[in-house]
Design an enzyme around this catalytic site. Structure first.
Site, PDB file in Angstrom:
ATOM      1  N   GLY A   1      13.826  31.205   3.185  1.00  6.58           N
ATOM      2  CA  GLY A   1      12.586  31.292   3.957  1.00  6.58           C
ATOM      3  C   GLY A   1      12.356  32.619   4.642  1.00  6.58           C
ATOM      4  O   GLY A   1      11.347  32.801   5.337  1.00  6.58           O
TER       5      GLY A   1
ATOM      6  N   GLU B   1      20.299  30.627   1.603  1.00  8.54           N
ATOM      7  CA  GLU B   1      19.770  30.653   0.230  1.00  8.54           C
ATOM      8  C   GLU B   1      18.565  31.570   0.156  1.00  8.54           C
ATOM      9  O   GLU B   1      17.446  31.107  -0.094  1.00  8.54           O
ATOM     10  CB  GLU B   1      19.323  29.252  -0.180  1.00  8.54           C
ATOM     11  N   PRO B   2      18.743  32.859   0.383  1.00 11.93           N
ATOM     12  CA  PRO B   2      17.571  33.741   0.345  1.00 11.93           C
ATOM     13  C   PRO B   2      16.955  33.735  -1.048  1.00 11.93           C
ATOM     14  O   PRO B   2      17.666  33.806  -2.038  1.00 11.93           O
ATOM     15  CB  PRO B   2      18.143  35.109   0.697  1.00 11.93           C
TER      16      PRO B   2
ATOM     17  N   ARG C   1      12.959  34.896  -2.112  1.00 14.01           N
ATOM     18  CA  ARG C   1      12.104  36.073  -2.306  1.00 14.01           C
ATOM     19  C   ARG C   1      12.621  37.309  -1.582  1.00 14.01           C
ATOM     20  O   ARG C   1      12.336  38.427  -1.992  1.00 14.01           O
ATOM     21  CB  ARG C   1      10.672  35.765  -1.863  1.00 14.01           C
TER      22      ARG C   1
ATOM     23  N   ARG D   1       0.583  32.259  -7.328  1.00 15.98           N
ATOM     24  CA  ARG D   1       0.609  32.124  -5.866  1.00 15.98           C
ATOM     25  C   ARG D   1      -0.749  32.308  -5.177  1.00 15.98           C
ATOM     26  O   ARG D   1      -1.079  31.530  -4.284  1.00 15.98           O
ATOM     27  CB  ARG D   1       1.670  33.063  -5.261  1.00 15.98           C
TER      28      ARG D   1
ATOM     29  N   CYS E   1      -9.840  30.676 -17.636  1.00 16.87           N
ATOM     30  CA  CYS E   1     -11.164  30.049 -17.488  1.00 16.87           C
ATOM     31  C   CYS E   1     -11.194  29.181 -16.234  1.00 16.87           C
ATOM     32  O   CYS E   1     -11.482  27.987 -16.287  1.00 16.87           O
ATOM     33  CB  CYS E   1     -11.472  29.215 -18.728  1.00 16.87           C
ATOM     34  N   GLU E   2     -10.862  29.782 -15.113  1.00 17.76           N
ATOM     35  CA  GLU E   2     -10.814  29.063 -13.837  1.00 17.76           C
ATOM     36  C   GLU E   2     -11.452  29.936 -12.769  1.00 17.76           C
ATOM     37  O   GLU E   2     -11.075  31.099 -12.624  1.00 17.76           O
ATOM     38  CB  GLU E   2      -9.357  28.801 -13.411  1.00 17.76           C
TER      39      GLU E   2
HETATM   40  C1  PLP Z   1      15.946  24.545  -1.073  1.00 19.36           C
HETATM   41  C2  PLP Z   1      15.414  25.943  -1.127  1.00 19.36           C
HETATM   42  N1  PLP Z   1      16.218  26.973  -0.759  1.00 19.36           N
HETATM   43  C3  PLP Z   1      15.780  28.260  -0.791  1.00 19.36           C
HETATM   44  C4  PLP Z   1      14.490  28.557  -1.191  1.00 19.36           C
HETATM   45  C5  PLP Z   1      14.065  30.014  -1.173  1.00 19.36           C
HETATM   46  O1  PLP Z   1      12.959  30.203  -0.348  1.00 19.36           O
HETATM   47  P1  PLP Z   1      12.426  31.686   0.001  1.00 19.36           P
HETATM   48  O2  PLP Z   1      12.049  32.353  -1.287  1.00 19.36           O
HETATM   49  O3  PLP Z   1      11.230  31.430   0.847  1.00 19.36           O
HETATM   50  O4  PLP Z   1      13.545  32.411   0.687  1.00 19.36           O
HETATM   51  C6  PLP Z   1      13.616  27.530  -1.580  1.00 19.36           C
HETATM   52  C7  PLP Z   1      12.244  27.813  -1.993  1.00 19.36           C
HETATM   53  O5  PLP Z   1      11.352  27.025  -1.906  1.00 19.36           O
HETATM   54  C8  PLP Z   1      14.088  26.180  -1.536  1.00 19.36           C
HETATM   55  O6  PLP Z   1      13.294  25.167  -1.886  1.00 19.36           O
END
Ligand code: PLP
Length: 244
Positions: free
Chosen positions: A53, A95-96, A98, A135, A166-167
């Site tokens: 996140g 869990e990075p 993006r 997105r 076509c949207e």
């Molecule tokens: C369980 C989980 N972990 C990590 C992420 C990575 O999120 P972000 O790209 O916002 O860091 C996501 C993305 O939705 C997720 O669902």
């Protein structure tokens, strides 16, 4: 807990988070939960995963937190809670998503048709769109763009960059002020390294673009451009119907 070996707890509180407070609250909730498990089942939690996140810069107004601030705040808060609840300090996982790769990606599009609707807006239509970047259509995500072959041009106008599906929702960037664009120009849209290819589709039979890694002056294709044959390679016409 007999027959259960509890390895850890996990949470993921959202995406594009630019404040530290939500992580602090997540740590407090998870550590309190760990303390309840400890009390009720006498089980220590070896690992806690606080998810991803971590917000990145896509466009004006996005102000990412330094990684150090996030790491230190989570760690300090885990330690504080461990002391309060008298718990063993768990191993911290994150869990990075993006924040690892998002800013590294730039999508290049060729400009095709340009359609000016006086008093409404000028559409610049490119050879991609919601199939390679869903997105904007899905979340109204905002991006910045440039004319890659004329970066220094200062003769600007407001245009809307549209995809070729076509949207009516296939808009990549709405009302952006950028150098005047002509058919044949190359538009670059920045920070497309995450959730582009992974969320891409073959809608309208559009093949996925190739991905090129650029490093230290070298360039390497790291994902091949998809072919039309590949799009239909899993299709099967039942023998029954072939005879008709
Ligand atoms: C369980 C989980 N972990 C990590 C992420 C990575 O999120 P972000 O790209 O916002 O860091 C996501 C993305 O939705 C997720 O669902």
């Amino acid at each position: 807990m007999e027959n259960i070996s509890l390895m850890g707890l996990h949470c993921h509180i959202g995406s594009q988070i630019f404040e530290i407070q939500p992580y602090i609250e997540a740590v407090n909730v998870m550590m309190k939960f760990a303390s309840i498990i400890k009390k009720e089942f006498e089980a220590d939690i070896p690992e806690i995963d606080f998810g991803g996140g971590f917000g990145i810069y896509y466009s004006d107004g996005d102000s990412p937190l330094p990684k150090k601030v996030i790491a230190e705040s989570i760690t300090d808060c885990v330690k504080k809670n461990a002391d309060i609840y008298n718990l063993k300090r768990p191993c911290i996982l994150v869990e990075p998503g993006r924040s690892i790769i998002g800013n590294a990606g730039t999508t290049l599009y060729n400009v095709g048709a340009i359609k000016n609707i006086p008093g409404i807006r000028k559409y610049v239509i490119v050879d991609g769109g919601m199939t390679d970047n869903i997105r904007p259509a899905l979340y109204r995500a905002k991006y910045e763009a440039a004319v890659a072959n004329r970066m220094n041009s200062s003769d600007c106008e407001v245009v809307t960059i549209a995809g070729k599906c076509c949207e009516s929702g296939d808009i990549l960037v709405k009302d952006i002020n950028m150098p005047k664009v002509n058919t044949g120009d190359i538009i670059s849209i920045f920070s497309t390294g995450a959730y582009g290819l992974s969320m891409s589709s073959n809608y309208n039979g559009i093949p996925k673009p190739c991905v090129v890694l650029v490093n230290d002056g070298g360039s390497y294709v790291i994902s091949k451009r998809e072919t039309y044959d590949e799009i239909i390679e899993n299709d099967i016409i039942p023998d029954e119907l072939k005879r008709i």
